[in-house]
Design a protein around this motif. Structure first.
Motif, PDB file in Angstrom:
ATOM      1  N   LEU A   1      -5.159   2.603   1.539  1.00  0.00           N
ATOM      2  CA  LEU A   1      -5.116   3.683   2.522  1.00  0.00           C
ATOM      3  C   LEU A   1      -4.492   4.937   1.929  1.00  0.00           C
ATOM      4  O   LEU A   1      -4.920   6.067   2.229  1.00  0.00           O
ATOM      5  CB  LEU A   1      -4.349   3.233   3.768  1.00  0.00           C
ATOM      6  N   GLU A   2      -3.493   4.756   1.064  1.00  0.00           N
ATOM      7  CA  GLU A   2      -2.915   5.898   0.364  1.00  0.00           C
ATOM      8  C   GLU A   2      -3.971   6.608  -0.466  1.00  0.00           C
ATOM      9  O   GLU A   2      -4.021   7.843  -0.520  1.00  0.00           O
ATOM     10  CB  GLU A   2      -1.768   5.432  -0.539  1.00  0.00           C
ATOM     11  N   SER A   3      -4.840   5.823  -1.110  1.00  0.00           N
ATOM     12  CA  SER A   3      -5.890   6.402  -1.942  1.00  0.00           C
ATOM     13  C   SER A   3      -6.853   7.235  -1.122  1.00  0.00           C
ATOM     14  O   SER A   3      -7.275   8.326  -1.545  1.00  0.00           O
ATOM     15  CB  SER A   3      -6.641   5.284  -2.676  1.00  0.00           C
ATOM     16  N   ILE A   4      -7.219   6.754   0.062  1.00  0.00           N
ATOM     17  CA  ILE A   4      -8.099   7.539   0.936  1.00  0.00           C
ATOM     18  C   ILE A   4      -7.426   8.845   1.319  1.00  0.00           C
ATOM     19  O   ILE A   4      -8.027   9.926   1.238  1.00  0.00           O
ATOM     20  CB  ILE A   4      -8.470   6.731   2.192  1.00  0.00           C
ATOM     21  N   ALA A   5      -6.157   8.778   1.739  1.00  0.00           N
ATOM     22  CA  ALA A   5      -5.438   9.967   2.190  1.00  0.00           C
ATOM     23  C   ALA A   5      -5.340  11.020   1.083  1.00  0.00           C
ATOM     24  O   ALA A   5      -5.409  12.227   1.348  1.00  0.00           O
ATOM     25  CB  ALA A   5      -4.047   9.579   2.680  1.00  0.00           C
ATOM     26  N   VAL A   6      -5.199  10.567  -0.156  1.00  0.00           N
ATOM     27  CA  VAL A   6      -5.087  11.488  -1.286  1.00  0.00           C
ATOM     28  C   VAL A   6      -6.430  12.117  -1.629  1.00  0.00           C
ATOM     29  O   VAL A   6      -6.505  13.303  -1.994  1.00  0.00           O
ATOM     30  CB  VAL A   6      -4.508  10.744  -2.515  1.00  0.00           C
ATOM     31  N   ARG A   7      -7.517  11.367  -1.475  1.00  0.00           N
ATOM     32  CA  ARG A   7      -8.813  11.830  -1.955  1.00  0.00           C
ATOM     33  C   ARG A   7      -9.550  12.747  -0.972  1.00  0.00           C
ATOM     34  O   ARG A   7     -10.389  13.550  -1.394  1.00  0.00           O
ATOM     35  CB  ARG A   7      -9.703  10.638  -2.319  1.00  0.00           C
ATOM     36  N   VAL A   8      -9.274  12.642   0.322  1.00  0.00           N
ATOM     37  CA  VAL A   8      -9.914  13.553   1.270  1.00  0.00           C
ATOM     38  C   VAL A   8      -9.176  14.892   1.261  1.00  0.00           C
ATOM     39  O   VAL A   8      -8.093  15.015   0.688  1.00  0.00           O
ATOM     40  CB  VAL A   8      -9.956  12.954   2.696  1.00  0.00           C
ATOM     41  N   ARG A   9      -9.759  15.892   1.919  1.00  0.00           N
ATOM     42  CA  ARG A   9      -9.188  17.241   1.849  1.00  0.00           C
ATOM     43  C   ARG A   9      -7.881  17.374   2.645  1.00  0.00           C
ATOM     44  O   ARG A   9      -6.972  18.089   2.231  1.00  0.00           O
ATOM     45  CB  ARG A   9     -10.201  18.259   2.377  1.00  0.00           C
ATOM     46  N   GLN A  10      -7.831  16.739   3.828  1.00  0.00           N
ATOM     47  CA  GLN A  10      -6.669  16.883   4.712  1.00  0.00           C
ATOM     48  C   GLN A  10      -6.205  15.499   5.166  1.00  0.00           C
ATOM     49  O   GLN A  10      -6.364  15.141   6.325  1.00  0.00           O
ATOM     50  CB  GLN A  10      -7.011  17.714   5.943  1.00  0.00           C
ATOM     51  N   GLY A  11      -5.651  14.717   4.263  1.00  0.00           N
ATOM     52  CA  GLY A  11      -5.298  13.348   4.590  1.00  0.00           C
ATOM     53  C   GLY A  11      -3.802  13.098   4.631  1.00  0.00           C
ATOM     54  O   GLY A  11      -3.019  13.759   3.951  1.00  0.00           O
ATOM     55  N   ARG A  12      -3.422  12.133   5.448  1.00  0.00           N
ATOM     56  CA  ARG A  12      -2.047  11.632   5.454  1.00  0.00           C
ATOM     57  C   ARG A  12      -2.083  10.125   5.664  1.00  0.00           C
ATOM     58  O   ARG A  12      -3.045   9.600   6.218  1.00  0.00           O
ATOM     59  CB  ARG A  12      -1.206  12.316   6.539  1.00  0.00           C
ATOM     60  N   HIS A  13      -1.041   9.453   5.221  1.00  0.00           N
ATOM     61  CA  HIS A  13      -0.995   7.987   5.290  1.00  0.00           C
ATOM     62  C   HIS A  13       0.237   7.537   6.061  1.00  0.00           C
ATOM     63  O   HIS A  13       1.318   8.116   5.931  1.00  0.00           O
ATOM     64  CB  HIS A  13      -0.965   7.388   3.878  1.00  0.00           C
ATOM     65  N   LEU A  14       0.055   6.498   6.874  1.00  0.00           N
ATOM     66  CA  LEU A  14       1.138   5.892   7.623  1.00  0.00           C
ATOM     67  C   LEU A  14       1.000   4.385   7.526  1.00  0.00           C
ATOM     68  O   LEU A  14      -0.094   3.846   7.707  1.00  0.00           O
ATOM     69  CB  LEU A  14       1.074   6.317   9.097  1.00  0.00           C
ATOM     70  N   SER A  15       2.099   3.688   7.239  1.00  0.00           N
ATOM     71  CA  SER A  15       2.077   2.228   7.172  1.00  0.00           C
ATOM     72  C   SER A  15       2.932   1.664   8.301  1.00  0.00           C
ATOM     73  O   SER A  15       4.062   2.110   8.527  1.00  0.00           O
ATOM     74  CB  SER A  15       2.617   1.753   5.819  1.00  0.00           C
ATOM     75  N   LEU A  16       2.383   0.671   9.018  1.00  0.00           N
ATOM     76  CA  LEU A  16       3.050   0.056  10.163  1.00  0.00           C
ATOM     77  C   LEU A  16       3.212  -1.442   9.923  1.00  0.00           C
ATOM     78  O   LEU A  16       2.457  -2.046   9.160  1.00  0.00           O
ATOM     79  CB  LEU A  16       2.239   0.290  11.440  1.00  0.00           C
ATOM     80  N   PRO A  17       4.171  -2.082  10.602  1.00  0.00           N
ATOM     81  CA  PRO A  17       4.332  -3.529  10.453  1.00  0.00           C
ATOM     82  C   PRO A  17       3.075  -4.279  10.878  1.00  0.00           C
ATOM     83  O   PRO A  17       2.430  -3.923  11.868  1.00  0.00           O
ATOM     84  CB  PRO A  17       5.504  -3.848  11.388  1.00  0.00           C
ATOM     85  N   GLY A  18       2.723  -5.307  10.115  1.00  0.00           N
ATOM     86  CA  GLY A  18       1.566  -6.106  10.472  1.00  0.00           C
ATOM     87  C   GLY A  18       0.635  -6.342   9.312  1.00  0.00           C
ATOM     88  O   GLY A  18       0.861  -5.852   8.195  1.00  0.00           O
ATOM     89  N   ARG A  19      -0.406  -7.099   9.586  1.00  0.00           N
ATOM     90  CA  ARG A  19      -1.437  -7.371   8.589  1.00  0.00           C
ATOM     91  C   ARG A  19      -2.702  -6.593   8.936  1.00  0.00           C
ATOM     92  O   ARG A  19      -2.640  -5.405   9.238  1.00  0.00           O
ATOM     93  CB  ARG A  19      -1.665  -8.882   8.458  1.00  0.00           C
ATOM     94  N   HIS A  20      -3.857  -7.237   8.922  1.00  0.00           N
ATOM     95  CA  HIS A  20      -5.112  -6.494   8.966  1.00  0.00           C
ATOM     96  C   HIS A  20      -5.401  -5.858  10.334  1.00  0.00           C
ATOM     97  O   HIS A  20      -5.818  -4.707  10.405  1.00  0.00           O
ATOM     98  CB  HIS A  20      -6.264  -7.422   8.560  1.00  0.00           C
ATOM     99  N   ILE A  21      -5.185  -6.586  11.425  1.00  0.00           N
ATOM    100  CA  ILE A  21      -5.466  -6.012  12.746  1.00  0.00           C
ATOM    101  C   ILE A  21      -4.195  -5.332  13.237  1.00  0.00           C
ATOM    102  O   ILE A  21      -3.552  -5.723  14.223  1.00  0.00           O
ATOM    103  CB  ILE A  21      -5.975  -7.086  13.732  1.00  0.00           C
TER     104      ILE A  21
END
Length: 262
Positions: free
Chosen positions: A223-243
């Protein structure tokens, strides 16, 4: 129940909130592989106060019909555009998880003008490998989805959530096993052939990438990689697994509201 009839299949959808409230923006949710629109129940309840919320079952899932596989990611993206056209929705915010997040990336690349802000969750620009998805398709074709429930519960939720919220997990897994084999295999085929790592640099919409801190399928680095590669991206990580939208529903809803209202 509302349905949209397309050339090869029928899409089931649901609208929460006041559809006629012209001042409220639209917000569309897109489910992950092996789930249905009810995976977004907590989000629809919270966000429909300030948005017109549109949910739907992707082809082969929930109450939508399953055309013969294989499917391509572009098929999922075009289903979204067909639904927006049929409902006369010119522009909507979009939130998708896993293959739903890939659908959001495809839309951002090919139809960004139809979207406002994009939220992609527990996803990647390329999920897994072609070989892993072919192996999954062969296993499901031979044995169905029932044999995958234990491994799915482990991938999708932390041990603490599995133990503490058995009713929620049981409902999610029931919907997983209710998914049509054709629809599931079709989704696997789309994942096997999708790699958007180069193309996502074309996405100009504001984008929030949300990861589950313990997600073994799409780890935070994806998800960090997506946020870096798009023009206006940010990343947030929350507790949990896939869902993660289910496991951290309150924090997820708060983050989504803040991003959309910012």
């Amino acid at each position: 129940m509302p349905y949209l009839d397309l050339a090869s299949h029928r899409l089931h959808y649901r609208i929460d909130g006041d559809r006629s409230a012209a001042g409220k923006p639209w917000l569309m949710f897109c489910n992950s592989l092996g789930t249905d629109l009810h995976m977004w129940d907590a989000q629809a309840a919270a966000l429909s106060q300030h948005h017109r919320v549109l949910r739907y079952d992707r082809r082969g899932h929930g109450r939508s019909s399953a055309p013969p596989p294989p499917y391509a990611l572009s098929d999922f993206g075009k289903d979204v555009l067909s639904l927006l056209d049929a409902l006369e929705i010119e522009r909507t915010h979009f939130c998708g998880l896993s293959i739903g997040g890939l659908t959001g990336q495809w839309l951002g690349i090919h139809a960004g003008q139809r979207l406002g802000k994009i939220v992609v969750c527990a996803t990647s620009a390329r999920i897994g490998t072609a070989e892993s998805w072919v192996a999954r398709m062969e296993a499901v074709q031979e044995n169905g989805l029932g044999g995958l429930t234990a491994a799915t519960a482990e991938r999708w939720f932390t041990p603490a959530f599995n133990a503490g919220q058995p009713g929620i997990v049981r409902d999610i897994l029931y919907r997983f096993t209710a998914t049509t084999v054709q629809g599931y295999i079709g989704g696997c085929a789309a994942l096997a052939t999708t790699d958007l790592r180069e193309e996502i640099t074309r996405i100009t919409n504001p984008l929030l990438a949300v990861s589950g801190k313990e997600d073994p399928v799409c780890p935070p680095s994806d998800l960090e990689s997506i946020a870096v590669r798009v023009r206006q991206g940010r990343h947030l990580s929350l507790p949990g697994r896939h869902i993660v939208n289910v496991e951290s529903a309150s924090a997820f809803n708060a983050a989504l509201s803040e991003f959309l209202d910012d």
